[in-house]
Design an enzyme around this catalytic site. Structure first.
Site, PDB file in Angstrom:
ATOM      1  N   TRP A 316       1.384  -1.035   0.513  1.00 51.11           N
ATOM      2  CA  TRP A 316      -0.068   0.097   0.290  1.00 51.11           C
ATOM      3  C   TRP A 316       0.818   0.847  -0.561  1.00 51.11           C
ATOM      4  CZ3 TRP A 316      -1.505   3.018   4.863  1.00 51.11           C
ATOM      5  CH2 TRP A 316      -0.746   2.605   6.360  1.00 51.11           C
ATOM      6  N   ASP A 317       2.345   0.419   0.306  1.00 48.42           N
ATOM      7  CA  ASP A 317       2.680   1.684   0.049  1.00 48.42           C
ATOM      8  C   ASP A 317       3.035   3.110  -1.261  1.00 48.42           C
ATOM      9  OD1 ASP A 317       3.933   0.122   1.951  1.00 48.42           O
ATOM     10  OD2 ASP A 317       6.105   0.389   1.928  1.00 48.42           O
ATOM     11  N   GLU A 456       0.485  -2.737  12.600  1.00 42.59           N
ATOM     12  CA  GLU A 456       0.618  -4.322  12.436  1.00 42.59           C
ATOM     13  C   GLU A 456       0.879  -4.932  13.813  1.00 42.59           C
ATOM     14  OE1 GLU A 456       3.634  -5.419   9.362  1.00 42.59           O
ATOM     15  OE2 GLU A 456       1.566  -4.243   7.387  1.00 42.59           O
ATOM     16  N   LYS A 552       2.934  -0.688  16.495  1.00 37.15           N
ATOM     17  CA  LYS A 552       4.075  -0.458  14.998  1.00 37.15           C
ATOM     18  C   LYS A 552       3.926   0.997  14.425  1.00 37.15           C
ATOM     19  CE  LYS A 552       6.047  -2.536  11.735  1.00 37.15           C
ATOM     20  NZ  LYS A 552       6.041  -3.778  10.538  1.00 37.15           N
ATOM     21  N   GLN A 553       3.075   1.915  14.545  1.00 39.23           N
ATOM     22  CA  GLN A 553       2.991   2.628  12.975  1.00 39.23           C
ATOM     23  C   GLN A 553       1.462   3.504  13.163  1.00 39.23           C
ATOM     24  OE1 GLN A 553       3.438  -0.043  10.848  1.00 39.23           O
ATOM     25  NE2 GLN A 553       2.305   1.146   8.834  1.00 39.23           N
TER      26      GLN A 553
HETATM   27  C1  BGC Z   1       4.757  -2.068   7.637  1.00 36.73           C
HETATM   28  C2  BGC Z   1       3.876  -1.981   6.408  1.00 36.73           C
HETATM   29  C3  BGC Z   1       4.684  -1.505   5.430  1.00 36.73           C
HETATM   30  C4  BGC Z   1       5.674  -2.254   4.385  1.00 36.73           C
HETATM   31  C5  BGC Z   1       6.983  -1.984   3.485  1.00 36.73           C
HETATM   32  C6  BGC Z   1       6.143  -2.836   7.581  1.00 36.73           C
HETATM   33  O1  BGC Z   1       7.106  -3.047   8.471  1.00 36.73           O
HETATM   34  O2  BGC Z   1       4.629  -2.452   8.689  1.00 36.73           O
HETATM   35  O3  BGC Z   1       2.798  -0.209   6.147  1.00 36.73           O
HETATM   36  O4  BGC Z   1       3.550  -1.493   4.215  1.00 36.73           O
HETATM   37  O5  BGC Z   1       6.420  -2.494   5.307  1.00 36.73           O
HETATM   38  O6  BGC Z   1       7.121  -0.946   3.755  1.00 36.73           O
END
Ligand code: BGC
Length: 725
Positions: A316-317, A456, A552-553
């Site tokens: 999704w980035d 996550e 995490k984010q």
């Molecule tokens: C993040 C995801 C991201 C992926 C790739 C993961 O560590 O939690 O949101 O899409 O890294 O960058």
């Protein structure tokens, strides 16, 4: 000059600079590995879309292709290496103005002979297949005998995995070396052709097709070797002719295209901290070289074309973090990124069926085939021998709505009705049908159960607020674009009416999901101090983390960013504060988004600090943080933080809105913003906001909440505005 500079040679920064100093053009990416070998050095050349699935693996990998950047240099019988002899002067820089990597070394051999060595390299922005390199060596205190060996080295692997079979090796006209290869499983053909401008002795052995040039050179005379290479693949539609021009000519042609890019896509910041401008240039340069320009079969991997992290997979980035840079600069490229998703509607529908749903369920990680590429397991626990299952492929479904969101963002920025008719409306419909089938009726309301939201660290939860709101938006927009589809309309209306959308409780908190607010809290200072390292997982198991209030984010904060008007400002503020305390920012996708939302709530100092920290994700001083590639989404987010954060642009309503609120450290910021076919030059200085465009048509927009009309130039005096919230 926009420059990334390495002042001294240090082995433990070799691979970080290798990622930072990648040269490329969206078709090709070549890591900034040094010409000579060092044991830990990771060399890498990648072509967008060239993946291979090694036998026994469930995931395709972006293939590390045969190398053309290596030069073995022998000076008077001694192999040149900065680990031997003595380095008297060293300078390496990547000139981002035109993507040329330059290294200059004054070196003394162990025999006491001194030499000046200069290495140059770039990838053409004018002819996307071409890599040009040049080596200049000058003996400084005696005549020299120089031998340079270079060619095509197919000993390259993806950390030991060989992805290519060698099909043929040839020399043409006693000068052109050509190697043909085929990826073992995906059967893509790659041709690498190269030639140097001096006669040498050819050899073909152990997957290396080489030439060795030998010369005697007088003191202070310069030996120059130019090497031009061309890479093509079975994904290319036309046959290319090998360029018959010099390094300098190729450079001039490429420079012109780069100049045009910077003129329009660059962001100029006057800041008390020069680093801000550098970080922005770095972000824009890399966003440009990581993104394919004319092939919708390819998209952008999580590390662009800078390394093998995440195996080159697409997340999704791309739609949420990277695409906006293009949408508001070069909208045709944003369209192409969406066409990539449209192309793989079939595979997304197949994945939905396989998982018992309707519509389109896009893979969490994707590559060339459009099938699910997420590895089944994360890294092994070497003490227990067990592997943690990666649940994202089966539960991280927000990506479906993220793609739909990007379609709507594209439509509102461009008004491209043709795209909506050809792809957009169908994409919205299929993704909406997925959500309708994904929801469960529980006690009379629709709920979305067992998902992973953007955070996550919290898995298998019910009603992730981000996911539910995004799904709702997805279905709402699909309805607007598919009004004639009676069956769908009925289903969609029912879904929209009954889907549970969490709101704030009596304490003013919006729950991240059904159980989050009931979980225990722990002090995260230690982990926040080492953010990005996932250190928490050394002290707590995944299961334990799952049962604590640890993010995490950005999760709910992502929703605030994507829908700046959806929640009342005081609700945003309260929840931002609450969730930030619980967020480690272990993902690089987090900090810059927090910066934007902090700025929206008037917390400018905190916003600026987060922005600065986000800029350090790939540019900080830790030696190994970007060894396997740059964090592509975080580079996109740096740009987002300037445009949607400090410059205060808001595209969520019909009219474009702008309400800048710059950090104290900034004097001004200027950039171009393409909206509805118009290129608007935005210049924000402390006391004025100036918008201008080259056409005379009237564009209605909203500036600090007031409707205004822009014809050619509009200047607003900000002294009369109260920009603090
Ligand atoms: C993040 C995801 C991201 C992926 C790739 C993961 O560590 O939690 O949101 O899409 O890294 O960058």
């Amino acid at each position: 000059m926009r420059k990334i500079i390495e002042k001294e040679f240090a082995l433990n920064y070799l691979n970080k600079y290798g990622s930072q100093m990648t040269v490329g053009n969206g078709y090709l990416g070549v890591r900034g590995a040094l010409e000579e070998e060092y044991p830990e050095q990771v060399r890498g050349m990648y072509v967008a879309g060239i993946y291979n699935r090694p036998s026994g693996s469930v995931s395709s990998e972006l293939v590390n292709l045969p190398d053309v950047t290596r030069f073995q240099v022998m000076l008077d019988g001694e192999v040149f290496s900065m680990q031997a002899g003595k380095v008297h002067a060293y300078e390496r820089f990547l000139d981002m103005d035109m993507g040329e990597l330059v290294r200059k070394i004054t070196w003394e051999s162990s025999a006491g002979k001194k030499y000046q060595l200069n290495f140059h390299r770039f990838i053409s922005k004018a002819v996307k297949h071409v890599i040009a390199a040049k080596v200049e060596i000058t003996p400084l205190n005696d005549r020299m005998k120089v031998k340079v060996k270079t060619g095509i080295d197919a000993q390259q692997t993806n950390f030991g995995t060989q992805q290519l079979a060698e099909s043929s090796l040839r020399i043409f006209d006693e000068e052109l070396m050509v190697g043909e290869y085929e990826t073992i499983e995906s059967k893509q053909r790659i041709t690498v052709a190269t030639k140097v401008n001096e006669k040498g002795i050819f050899t073909a052995k152990n997957r290396q097709l080489m030439t060795e040039v030998e010369q005697e050179v007088a003191v202070n005379e310069t030996f120059t070797l130019e090497k031009i290479s061309m890479v093509t693949s079975s994904l290319d539609e036309v046959d290319m002719e090998f360029p018959k021009v010099s390094y300098a000519d190729l450079k001039t042609a490429s420079e012109t295209v780069w100049a045009d890019f910077w003129e329009h896509a660059g962001v100029r910041v006057e800041s008390m901290n020069e680093f801000d401008q550098f970080a922005l240039d770095f972000a824009c340069y890399h966003l440009e070289i990581m993104t394919p320009k004319d092939d919708f079969r390819c998209s952008v991997g999580a590390k662009g074309l800078t390394g093998e992290g995440y195996k080159g997979h697409i997340f999704w980035d791309t739609e949420i973090f990277i695409m906006p840079f293009f949408l508001y600069n070069q909208p045709g490229i944003a369209k192409q990124l969406l066409q990539y998703r449209y192309l793989h509607l079939k595979e997304a529908k197949e994945k939905a069926v396989k998982n018992g749903y309707n519509g389109a369920l896009y893979p969490w990680e994707s590559a060339f085939s459009g099938e699910e590429e997420t590895p089944e397991f994360a890294a092994i626990n070497i003490r227990t021998g067990t592997r943690q299952k990666v649940a994202s492929a089966i539960s991280e479904h927000h990506l479906v709505a993220d793609i739909a969101y990007a379609v709507c963002e594209y439509e509102s920025a461009t008004g491209d009705a043709q795209f909506m008719a050809d792809c957009g409306a169908e994409l919205l419909l299929e993704t909406a049908e997925f959500w309708i089938s994904r929801a469960t009726n529980r006690n009379g309301r629709l709920e979305i159960l067992d998902v992973i939201g953007p955070d996550e660290y919290t898995e298998h939860i019910d009603n992730n607020t981000y996911t539910n709101y995004m799904a709702h938006y997805n279905v709402k927009k699909a309805l607007e674009w598919n009004k004639d589809n009676k069956t769908f309309v009925a289903q969609a209306e029912k879904f929209l009416e009954n889907l549970y959308l969490p709101v704030e409780n009596e304490a003013g908190l919006i729950p991240q999901d059904d159980t989050f607010l009931q979980k225990d809290w722990i002090n995260l200072d230690k982990y926040k101090a080492a953010q990005g390292t996932q250190g928490i997982l050394l002290d707590y198991s995944r299961q334990e983390v799952n049962e604590l209030q640890i993010l995490k984010q950005a999760d709910l904060v992502m929703l605030f960013y994507l829908f700046p008007k959806m929640f009342a400002p005081e609700v945003v503020k309260k929840n931002l504060d609450y969730y930030e305390k619980r967020t480690i920012h272990d993902s690089s996708l987090s900090k810059a988004i927090h910066a934007i939302v902090e700025n929206q709530t008037g917390n400018r100092a905190q916003a600026y600090q987060f922005f600065q920290e986000a800029c350090l994700i790939d540019l900080g001083s830790e030696p190994h943080s970007s060894d396997d590639g740059l964090h592509a989404a975080s580079l996109g987010a740096i740009w987002l933080a300037v445009v949607f954060g400090f410059a205060g642009i808001d595209t969520s309503a019909e009219l474009l809105e702008i309400a800048p609120n710059l950090p104290d450290a900034w004097q001004s910021v200027a950039f171009e913003f393409v909206w509805q076919g118009e290129t608007i030059a935005v210049k924000i200085a402390p006391n004025t906001l100036q918008l201008s465009k080259n056409t005379k048509s009237v564009l209605e927009l909203v500036i600090y909440g007031e409707k205004q009309q822009l014809t050619d130039t509009l200047t607003i005096n900000l002294e009369q505005k109260d920009v603090s919230l």
